[in-house]
Motif scaffolding. Structure first.
Motif, PDB file in Angstrom:
ATOM      1  N   ILE A  72      67.514 -19.862  -8.517  1.00  0.00           N
ATOM      2  CA  ILE A  72      67.149 -21.000  -9.349  1.00  0.00           C
ATOM      3  C   ILE A  72      67.339 -22.351  -8.659  1.00  0.00           C
ATOM      4  O   ILE A  72      66.454 -23.206  -8.700  1.00  0.00           O
ATOM      5  CB  ILE A  72      67.929 -20.969 -10.696  1.00  0.00           C
ATOM      6  CG1 ILE A  72      67.460 -22.107 -11.611  1.00  0.00           C
ATOM      7  CG2 ILE A  72      69.427 -21.041 -10.477  1.00  0.00           C
ATOM      8  CD1 ILE A  72      66.042 -21.974 -12.074  1.00  0.00           C
ATOM      9  N   THR A  73      68.485 -22.563  -7.994  1.00  0.00           N
ATOM     10  CA  THR A  73      68.726 -23.878  -7.408  1.00  0.00           C
ATOM     11  C   THR A  73      67.844 -24.132  -6.195  1.00  0.00           C
ATOM     12  O   THR A  73      67.542 -25.277  -5.871  1.00  0.00           O
ATOM     13  CB  THR A  73      70.206 -24.037  -7.008  1.00  0.00           C
ATOM     14  OG1 THR A  73      70.599 -22.917  -6.216  1.00  0.00           O
ATOM     15  CG2 THR A  73      71.085 -24.107  -8.234  1.00  0.00           C
ATOM     16  N   ALA A 124      73.607 -20.322 -14.049  1.00  0.00           N
ATOM     17  CA  ALA A 124      73.823 -20.814 -12.686  1.00  0.00           C
ATOM     18  C   ALA A 124      73.928 -22.338 -12.646  1.00  0.00           C
ATOM     19  O   ALA A 124      74.592 -22.897 -11.777  1.00  0.00           O
ATOM     20  CB  ALA A 124      72.696 -20.345 -11.775  1.00  0.00           C
ATOM     21  N   LEU A 125      73.277 -23.017 -13.599  1.00  0.00           N
ATOM     22  CA  LEU A 125      73.250 -24.482 -13.596  1.00  0.00           C
ATOM     23  C   LEU A 125      74.139 -25.108 -14.661  1.00  0.00           C
ATOM     24  O   LEU A 125      74.420 -26.311 -14.612  1.00  0.00           O
ATOM     25  CB  LEU A 125      71.811 -24.968 -13.821  1.00  0.00           C
ATOM     26  CG  LEU A 125      70.785 -24.642 -12.737  1.00  0.00           C
ATOM     27  CD1 LEU A 125      69.396 -25.063 -13.203  1.00  0.00           C
ATOM     28  CD2 LEU A 125      71.138 -25.330 -11.432  1.00  0.00           C
ATOM     29  N   ALA A 126      74.570 -24.324 -15.641  1.00  0.00           N
ATOM     30  CA  ALA A 126      75.210 -24.881 -16.836  1.00  0.00           C
ATOM     31  C   ALA A 126      76.425 -25.756 -16.538  1.00  0.00           C
ATOM     32  O   ALA A 126      76.530 -26.885 -17.043  1.00  0.00           O
ATOM     33  CB  ALA A 126      75.603 -23.751 -17.787  1.00  0.00           C
ATOM     34  N   PRO A 335      82.145 -24.176  -5.061  1.00  0.00           N
ATOM     35  CA  PRO A 335      82.038 -23.676  -6.438  1.00  0.00           C
ATOM     36  C   PRO A 335      80.622 -23.308  -6.865  1.00  0.00           C
ATOM     37  O   PRO A 335      80.434 -22.361  -7.630  1.00  0.00           O
ATOM     38  CB  PRO A 335      82.580 -24.841  -7.280  1.00  0.00           C
ATOM     39  CG  PRO A 335      82.398 -26.053  -6.416  1.00  0.00           C
ATOM     40  CD  PRO A 335      82.594 -25.573  -5.016  1.00  0.00           C
ATOM     41  N   GLU A 336      79.600 -24.029  -6.364  1.00  0.00           N
ATOM     42  CA  GLU A 336      78.236 -23.713  -6.779  1.00  0.00           C
ATOM     43  C   GLU A 336      77.780 -22.376  -6.203  1.00  0.00           C
ATOM     44  O   GLU A 336      77.169 -21.551  -6.897  1.00  0.00           O
ATOM     45  CB  GLU A 336      77.283 -24.831  -6.368  1.00  0.00           C
ATOM     46  CG  GLU A 336      77.482 -26.119  -7.156  1.00  0.00           C
ATOM     47  CD  GLU A 336      76.393 -27.138  -6.862  1.00  0.00           C
ATOM     48  OE1 GLU A 336      75.449 -26.802  -6.113  1.00  0.00           O
ATOM     49  OE2 GLU A 336      76.483 -28.255  -7.376  1.00  0.00           O
ATOM     50  N   ALA A 337      78.081 -22.145  -4.926  1.00  0.00           N
ATOM     51  CA  ALA A 337      77.735 -20.865  -4.308  1.00  0.00           C
ATOM     52  C   ALA A 337      78.483 -19.730  -4.993  1.00  0.00           C
ATOM     53  O   ALA A 337      77.920 -18.665  -5.271  1.00  0.00           O
ATOM     54  CB  ALA A 337      78.067 -20.895  -2.815  1.00  0.00           C
ATOM     55  N   ALA A 338      79.760 -19.957  -5.287  1.00  0.00           N
ATOM     56  CA  ALA A 338      80.560 -18.933  -5.957  1.00  0.00           C
ATOM     57  C   ALA A 338      80.031 -18.657  -7.358  1.00  0.00           C
ATOM     58  O   ALA A 338      79.975 -17.505  -7.796  1.00  0.00           O
ATOM     59  CB  ALA A 338      82.018 -19.379  -6.027  1.00  0.00           C
ATOM     60  N   GLY A 339      79.630 -19.717  -8.049  1.00  0.00           N
ATOM     61  CA  GLY A 339      79.090 -19.543  -9.390  1.00  0.00           C
ATOM     62  C   GLY A 339      77.822 -18.708  -9.391  1.00  0.00           C
ATOM     63  O   GLY A 339      77.646 -17.816 -10.230  1.00  0.00           O
ATOM     64  N   SER A 340      76.935 -18.966  -8.439  1.00  0.00           N
ATOM     65  CA  SER A 340      75.702 -18.176  -8.338  1.00  0.00           C
ATOM     66  C   SER A 340      76.011 -16.714  -8.062  1.00  0.00           C
ATOM     67  O   SER A 340      75.416 -15.802  -8.658  1.00  0.00           O
ATOM     68  CB  SER A 340      74.804 -18.731  -7.225  1.00  0.00           C
ATOM     69  OG  SER A 340      74.298 -19.996  -7.568  1.00  0.00           O
ATOM     70  N   LEU A 341      76.964 -16.461  -7.166  1.00  0.00           N
ATOM     71  CA  LEU A 341      77.331 -15.089  -6.838  1.00  0.00           C
ATOM     72  C   LEU A 341      77.993 -14.384  -8.017  1.00  0.00           C
ATOM     73  O   LEU A 341      77.739 -13.198  -8.265  1.00  0.00           O
ATOM     74  CB  LEU A 341      78.258 -15.066  -5.621  1.00  0.00           C
ATOM     75  CG  LEU A 341      77.599 -15.383  -4.276  1.00  0.00           C
ATOM     76  CD1 LEU A 341      78.650 -15.532  -3.182  1.00  0.00           C
ATOM     77  CD2 LEU A 341      76.599 -14.278  -3.895  1.00  0.00           C
ATOM     78  N   MET A 342      78.833 -15.107  -8.759  1.00  0.00           N
ATOM     79  CA  MET A 342      79.496 -14.505  -9.903  1.00  0.00           C
ATOM     80  C   MET A 342      78.496 -14.132 -10.992  1.00  0.00           C
ATOM     81  O   MET A 342      78.561 -13.035 -11.564  1.00  0.00           O
ATOM     82  CB  MET A 342      80.545 -15.462 -10.466  1.00  0.00           C
ATOM     83  CG  MET A 342      81.802 -15.578  -9.624  1.00  0.00           C
ATOM     84  SD  MET A 342      82.804 -14.055  -9.625  1.00  0.00           S
ATOM     85  CE  MET A 342      83.543 -14.142 -11.258  1.00  0.00           C
ATOM     86  N   VAL A 343      77.558 -15.033 -11.281  1.00  0.00           N
ATOM     87  CA  VAL A 343      76.540 -14.732 -12.285  1.00  0.00           C
ATOM     88  C   VAL A 343      75.705 -13.527 -11.840  1.00  0.00           C
ATOM     89  O   VAL A 343      75.428 -12.622 -12.627  1.00  0.00           O
ATOM     90  CB  VAL A 343      75.636 -15.959 -12.533  1.00  0.00           C
ATOM     91  CG1 VAL A 343      74.461 -15.582 -13.442  1.00  0.00           C
ATOM     92  CG2 VAL A 343      76.434 -17.090 -13.163  1.00  0.00           C
TER      93      VAL A 343
END
Length: 394
Positions: A72-73, A124-126, A335-343
């Motif tokens: 998405i990003t 991913a963006l929230a 944190p953004e990369a980690a968030g994408s991977l976690m989702v």
């Protein structure tokens, strides 16, 4: 909204209306994603499919959520994040309409695929969007408000869905959600401020994160834990109907108990989850796996089933808090990369859980599905151990 912001010590331009709009979107996402759990049997009958096949309606949304969360990003690139969020909500509205009107299983799956895009893209963006809507000091409050939508949906969507589905039919339940999502879409357009893109996601950041052994181990343990949970949860209704022997009213009550127990889990997470998160990492697999064993042994009793479902439901809401806290503490530099991977990891687990559970249900029995869930929980528990190998300081 202005008075709320002022009482909270916020700046005048804090977009609390937009935060509430995001919270409603979360509630609708959770309700839309997991409504098939409470309507699995009538949906299967209405579409001429097996319950195991219909359970794949959850797995397909998980597949597309994985892809959307990772892309998405990058795909959104320089697009204004406001309009990306509006588009995600539009996908949810279209998805609900397709599912409600689905003449066959194929159209149902297309509708669920669209929902998956919305789920992955939104989550991913929230957090990044919330951080831009309010001053830094108000971000925790805003995040709590947004996740409040998840708790409410988890508590009431399934029991209300099963009850209304029994009264009016499963299609009408999905149609009933569409005007709320339509209002939410308009609310996004009005309340969300312009959110120009700041920086594109670099895939190298995700690959670099996966090279960290502690993070990769944690991600695998998280996936096994979530896979265990959704191998069981996706097929909870068939279990309660076939083993516990409940009717629609009793089913709705049991699902309501499960959902309301989630508020206890949310309180417990805020009360006890502090400092070192390592000792808590094994709790979801241990407690939820144990509750599944309890259902296998004593699920013939509605009272026992209700008790174990409440235990499962309380830990289910703690689950997300525990693992997201782990992520924030151990990938705070990206944190953004980690968030994408976690989702992506969580949605992959939901997908695999629904697939494995459906195959076991159709091929063997509902008990085999629950045993499969327990096996995944045991694997997660063994991998986690004392949790220390999941920490960057280890």
């Amino acid at each position: 909204m202005v008075s709320v912001a002022e009482n909270a010590g916020s700046k005048p331009d804090a977009a609390w209306g937009a935060v509430l709009s995001m919270a409603l979107c979360v509630a609708m996402l959770i309700a839309s994603e997991f409504m098939p759990v409470s309507l699995l049997t009538p949906m299967a009958e209405g579409l001429g499919a097996t319950e195991g096949q219909t359970g794949q309606a959850i797995s397909i949304s998980g597949l597309f959520a994985v892809l959307a969360s990772l892309l998405i990003t990058t795909v959104a690139g320089t697009l204004n994040r406001k309009w990306v969020m509006v588009a995600m909500t539009g996908f949810m509205l279209l998805s609900l309409a397709l599912v409600a009107a689905a003449p066959n299983f194929a159209v149902l799956m297309i509708g669920r695929a669209l929902l998956g895009i919305c789920i992955g893209g939104f989550w991913a963006l929230a957090t990044a969007v919330i951080m831009r809507l309010v001053p830094e000091s108000d971000v925790p409050r805003a995040l709590a408000l947004m996740y409040g939508g998840q708790a409410i949906a988890a508590a009431f969507a399934a029991p209300i869905g099963s009850y209304l589905g029994g009264m009016f039919g499963w299609r009408e339940v999905f149609w009933a959600l569409t005007p709320i999502v339509a209002i939410n879409l308009v609310w996004h357009v009005i309340a969300l401020p312009s959110l120009p893109a700041r920086q594109k996601q670099d895939f190298r950041a995700m690959f670099d994160l996966l090279k960290r052994s502690y993070f990769l181990r944690g991600l695998m343990a998280c996936m096994l834990s979530w896979g265990s949970a959704f191998t069981m949860f996706t097929y909870l209704r068939p279990f309660l109907e076939q083993v516990t022997g409940v009717d629609v009213t009793a089913l709705s009550i049991l699902l309501l108990l499960l959902g309301c127990a989630g508020f206890i889990g949310t309180w417990a997470a805020g009360r006890f989850l502090k400092g070192n998160v390592a000792p808590f990492l094994k709790l979801p697999a241990l407690v939820m796996g144990g509750a599944t064993v309890g259902l296998l042994l004593f699920g013939f009793s509605p009272i026992a089933a209700g008790l174990f479902m409440m235990i499962w439901g309380a830990m289910n809401t703690m689950f997300s808090v525990i693992w997201m806290t782990w992520m924030s503490q151990n990938a705070d530099d990206t944190p953004e990369a980690a968030g994408s991977l976690m989702v992506a990891a969580i949605q992959t687990s939901i997908l695999l859980g629904a697939v494995v559970g459906g195959l076991l249900l159709d091929g063997i029995s509902i008990q085999a599905t629950f045993i499969g869930s327990v096996v995944l929980a045991v694997l997660a528990f063994v991998l986690i151990g004392n949790g220390q190998r999941m920490l960057k300081s280890a």
